[in-house]
Design an enzyme around this catalytic site. Structure first.
Site, PDB file in Angstrom:
ATOM      1  N   MET A   8       0.850  -1.204   0.000  1.00 26.93           N
ATOM      2  CA  MET A   8       0.000   0.000   0.000  1.00 26.93           C
ATOM      3  C   MET A   8       0.880   1.246   0.000  1.00 26.93           C
ATOM      4  O   MET A   8       1.629   1.452  -0.917  1.00 26.93           O
ATOM      5  CB  MET A   8      -0.927  -0.004   1.221  1.00 26.93           C
ATOM      6  CG  MET A   8      -2.079  -0.961   1.039  1.00 26.93           C
ATOM      7  SD  MET A   8      -3.535  -0.194   0.302  1.00 26.93           S
ATOM      8  CE  MET A   8      -4.393   0.410   1.740  1.00 26.93           C
ATOM      9  N   CYS A   9       0.821   2.044   0.971  1.00 27.53           N
ATOM     10  CA  CYS A   9       1.492   3.333   1.075  1.00 27.53           C
ATOM     11  C   CYS A   9       0.674   4.409   0.373  1.00 27.53           C
ATOM     12  O   CYS A   9       0.007   4.146  -0.624  1.00 27.53           O
ATOM     13  CB  CYS A   9       2.905   3.376   0.486  1.00 27.53           C
ATOM     14  SG  CYS A   9       4.019   2.187   1.208  1.00 27.53           S
ATOM     15  N   GLY A  10       0.744   5.612   0.921  1.00 28.02           N
ATOM     16  CA  GLY A  10       0.075   6.757   0.303  1.00 28.02           C
ATOM     17  C   GLY A  10       1.094   7.828   0.001  1.00 28.02           C
ATOM     18  O   GLY A  10       2.028   8.049   0.777  1.00 28.02           O
TER      19      GLY A  10
ATOM     20  N   ARG B 264      -3.826   3.736   4.258  1.00 21.77           N
ATOM     21  CA  ARG B 264      -2.814   3.222   3.347  1.00 21.77           C
ATOM     22  C   ARG B 264      -1.493   2.912   4.052  1.00 21.77           C
ATOM     23  O   ARG B 264      -0.572   2.369   3.437  1.00 21.77           O
ATOM     24  CB  ARG B 264      -2.544   4.229   2.217  1.00 21.77           C
ATOM     25  CG  ARG B 264      -3.779   4.630   1.446  1.00 21.77           C
ATOM     26  CD  ARG B 264      -3.422   5.432   0.217  1.00 21.77           C
ATOM     27  NE  ARG B 264      -2.812   4.577  -0.778  1.00 21.77           N
ATOM     28  CZ  ARG B 264      -3.472   3.844  -1.656  1.00 21.77           C
ATOM     29  NH1 ARG B 264      -4.783   3.887  -1.691  1.00 21.77           N
ATOM     30  NH2 ARG B 264      -2.842   3.088  -2.516  1.00 21.77           N
TER      31      ARG B 264
END
Lengths: 350, 503
Positions: free
Chosen positions: A1-3, A30
């Site tokens: 994920m990660c944003g 995220r």
């Protein structure tokens, strides 16, 4: 994920960090609270012509002494101080963030066309690979990276990002997979003017790392994102490609598309793919790359990670999610979704 | 007769209940194993080389071939092979020779390397639904591009690319000469590569007129004998390859027995009919790296700098430094032939004992070229024991740009790897010049088999790349992070620069 999120004001109008803190925090889903960070451009106007070198120290005895000795060997520390931090809750000062405003002695690298930058690159590589307990995580002029393990809002409050004013910000909310959530592994990654935030995993990392290392860069952060900063430095600074063409090298069009281009475009794109094939990045990713005068966003060639663009007068926004752009600027005028591999470029006009 | 007969290498038996006396085995065996006598098929097993032509033609599955049915007294040091070689040399006083590749019992490194696939954190890519790019360019690439940005959107590319070979799959067919193999065999492979968008080598036997229609997919070779070389030959090829050495016999030249030099071979090679074609061990105009450079440049001059020039070397201990020298000679690609590379004939002692495996050679060369910042100066073509698509994939991950296959292409045309290529009796019409045997190989049908093989491997390569989350071959090349060593020792892992499984 990660944003990821980025914003540039093309007229260099300063924005403090409070809005980007909110915009990143809205994407907490995220991340997982193990890493967040911010990079801001224009934050050190008083030292604008000096390299702002941010270092994480495990302690301020041996490693600090060694780093300072090295800096003094290669130039002059005009000013240094501990980066102000504010412990609260679970945000503890695991590393001591320090900053130096550094002027390299360009005479020491006579063989280079860009001695200042090359001295600083050399220092970053040397410190990060040879001095235990010290890590340079930010090294550009008038740029600051602020990152740590924690949720976006915790990290923002730890550094009080609202106290900094910049015309360009990028920020990242991390869900670590490849490496544990250590401070050095949090994004943004920075080298000189280049800062990078990245959502995804680079399946071509082995190729990219071997390529970039053959140009003298050393990968040390145990994560795939740092190669992006080094590749941009190589392509855009050393090889003098435009940001668009650098991105074209990293996420090039498919051969099928190249074959449909006009002859001159076809020649250029073929040359980019042949020359920079090993710089091409594969795997799912959405990336925002910042430099002094531009913000560039792009995704992998089949868009396996989200990327949304917002525009409002002189401001350009790039984010993983529309919601975060709307948090940053509720009056945003235009929202769009770029095609896979298509570079989105915001440039300062002044 | 001091030594006398040795046990049979192969024993042929015919099931007379099954046999329908059609005589196909008699007609097809070029080694005179079978004869029809008194209404029965009789056999002389001693002539059998296990080429399986008879088995393939027998309509009743009436033939059985067993290997070494008679044991020697078992001994771990004085093996059957060791003893038999001594018998042969005691009788002949000569160098032992044999066809096909290395028969030594060395571990195969490829088989101790495993590939990677994506799970969860990154999605695998389905080549049936997403584009998958295998296109490969072989040749010199610039180290950097020089682009001038003018006012507005004006962009000028100042760097000019030199000619590269464009491959639609990184699998090519290596050099097997007309002479060593038949014209039909070359023709079948030439048809296959031209349909598939790949290339094949001529070997050092010249380029027969019959192959002119496929010349755009052929790489012409210059070896130490210079057979068949003139400027017409150079200009016809898509690329030119200087052969310094060969994996099956590093350090020595080649030998085509006079039996195989028929009229047509003699014309193509430009040598007298029936004469042995002996290529010297070194090129007599290349005694050092600067001599090589001169030859590379002369070839480029002769072809007006329109043809990439490759240099092929056997993988020997110092292969990395040699390749770095070649990269600086102006050559466009370096071909590395590992010690499992095939051959029509080689002294067995070379075939089995000289050189190093291709896996280690690729890794060493790629690493050395990168250390010296000259990896873009040359492409790396790997050959010598590439058996399937996994070998291709692993070779590319280690750093090869493309591979040459040789034996695998012959096997696709029926070759059973019997290793008697040098006798001019190949019952499959591949490694022979006898017109009746050559006629057995239908070029159209055989070309489909070769094309199928390369196509199938290409599909598998695309699937392996997709599983690894990679949609372009550039991102696989040199991507040693996607390899792991299984039961390889630490020093080997260091050479290959890969981690062990679990790490």
């Amino acid at each position: 994920m990660c944003g990821i999120i980025g914003v540039i004001d093309k007229t260099r109008e300063a924005m403090d960090g409070s809005a980007i803190r909110e915009a990143l925090a809205i994407m907490d889903e995220r991340g997982n609270g193990e890493g967040a960070g911010y990079a801001a451009y224009g934050v050190y106007p008083d030292y604008a012509d000096l390299y702002a070198i941010h270092v994480f120290y495990d302690n301020i005895v041996e490693p600090k002494e060694k780093v300072e000795e090295l800096l003094e060997t290669w130039g002059m520390i005009e000013h240094d101080e501990e980066i102000p931090t504010y412990e609260s809750g679970r945000m503890k000062k695991v590393h001591i963030p320090w900053r130096y405003f550094f002027r390299p002695n360009r005479k020491l690298m006579p063989q280079s066309d860009t001695p200042d930058d090359d001295i600083v690159t050399h220092l970053v590589m040397t410190v990060n690979t040879t001095i235990n307990g010290a890590l340079i995580f930010s090294s550009g002029k008038n740029i600051g990276v602020f990152k740590a393990s924690g949720w976006p809002e915790e990290v923002a409050d730890f550094y009080r990002v609202e106290d900094y004013e910049g015309y360009l910000w990028i920020a990242h909310n991390r869900y670590p997979t490849n490496t544990a959530g250590w401070w050095g592994g949090a994004h943004p990654f920075n080298l000189l003017n280049w800062s990078v935030v990245h959502n995804g995993e680079i399946t071509s990392y082995g190729t990219n790392r071997r390529y970039i290392e053959s140009f003298g860069y050393l990968c040390r952060m145990y994560t795939d994102t740092e190669v992006v900063a080094y590749l941009m430095d190589l392509l855009a600074r050393k090889h003098r490609l435009s940001p668009e063409h650098a991105v074209r090298a990293l996420a090039p069009p498919f051969w099928e598309e190249i074959e449909r281009m006009e002859p001159s475009e076809q020649e250029l794109n073929t040359a980019i793919r042949l020359t920079y094939g090993q710089a091409m990045m594969n795997g799912p990713f959405a990336i925002a790359v910042a430099s002094h005068d531009s913000l560039v966003g792009f995704s992998d060639r089949i868009k396996l990670r989200p990327l949304v663009v917002g525009e409002h007068d002189q401001r350009l926004y790039i984010s993983s999610e529309e919601a975060s752009i709307r948090t940053l600027d509720p009056a945003v005028k235009k929202i769009s979704m770029p095609r896979a591999g298509q570079p989105i470029v915001g440039r300062v006009v002044a | 007769m001091i030594i006398g007969s040795r046990p049979l290498k192969f024993q042929v038996t015919v099931d007379h209940d099954q046999c329908m006396l059609c005589g196909r085995c008699v007609d097809n065996c070029s080694y005179n194993v079978y004869r029809m006598e008194d209404g029965r098929i009789k056999v002389n097993s001693r002539n059998c080389v296990a080429c399986h032509r008879c088995l393939a033609q027998c309509p009743r599955d009436a033939i059985m071939i067993a290997e070494r049915p008679c044991d020697y007294r078992n001994h771990p040091v004085w093996t059957d092979r060791v003893r038999e070689n001594i018998y042969k040399q005691a009788e002949s006083g000569k160098i032992l020779s044999g066809g096909m590749g290395n028969t030594g019992d060395y571990p195969i490194i490829f088989d101790r390397i495993v590939l990677d696939a994506c799970q969860v954190t990154n999605p695998s890519i389905d080549p049936l639904r997403e584009p998958m790019e295998l296109r490969t360019y072989i040749g010199k690439k610039p180290r950097k591009l020089d682009i001038t940005y003018g006012p507005g959107n004006d962009v000028e590319l100042n760097t000019k690319l030199v000619p590269n070979l464009k491959l639609e799959t990184p699998i090519m067919i290596g050099h097997m000469s007309y002479g060593a193999i038949s014209l039909n065999a070359q023709m079948a492979m030439a048809k296959a590569v031209s349909r598939i968008g790949s290339f094949m080598g001529t070997g050092e036997g010249g380029l027969h007129e019959g192959l002119y229609p496929y010349q755009n997919n052929m790489i012409v070779q210059i070896a130490s004998g210079r057979f068949g070389v003139d400027v017409n030959y150079l200009n016809r090829g898509a690329a030119i390859e200087i052969k310094i050495g060969q994996g099956a016999k590093p350090g020595i030249g080649g030998h085509l027995p006079g039996e195989k030099v028929c009229a047509d071979v003699s014309c193509t090679r430009m040598i007298p009919e029936g004469s042995d074609a002996i290529s010297p061990a070194p090129h007599h105009d290349i005694y050092s790296i600067e001599d090589l450079k001169q030859l590379v440049l002369s070839l480029k001059e002769a072809t007006e700098h329109q043809k990439p020039v490759f240099v092929k070397i056997a993988a020997v201990h110092n292969v990395a430094a040699i390749a770095a020298g070649i990269a600086r000679s102006g050559a466009d690609a370096v071909v590395i032939d590992g010690f499992r590379g095939g051959t029509g004939a080689a002294p067995a002692v070379f075939r089995d004992h000289v050189g190093i495996p291709i896996e280690a050679a690729i890794a060493a060369v790629d690493t050395k070229l990168r250390q010296q910042g000259i990896r873009n100066e040359v492409s790396i073509i790997a050959s010598g024991g590439i058996r399937h698509s996994a070998d291709v994939t692993k070779a590319i991950c280690l750093g090869a740009d493309a591979v040459y296959i040789g034996t695998a292409a012959l096997v696709a045309m029926g070759c059973r790897v019997c290793g008697t290529c040098y006798r001019n009796l190949c019952a499959w019409g591949i490694a022979t010049q006898q017109p009746d045997l050559v006629a057995r190989l239908n070029t159209d049908e055989a070309s489909v088999n070769v094309e199928n093989l390369i196509h199938a491997w290409t599909l598998e390569l695309a699937e392996l790349m997709g599983a690894a989350g990679i949609n372009s071959i550039e991102s696989l090349r040199g991507n040693r992070d996607r390899l792991r060593g299984y039961m390889l020792d630490e020093s080997m892992l260091d050479v290959l620069d890969i981690k062990p499984v679990g790490a």
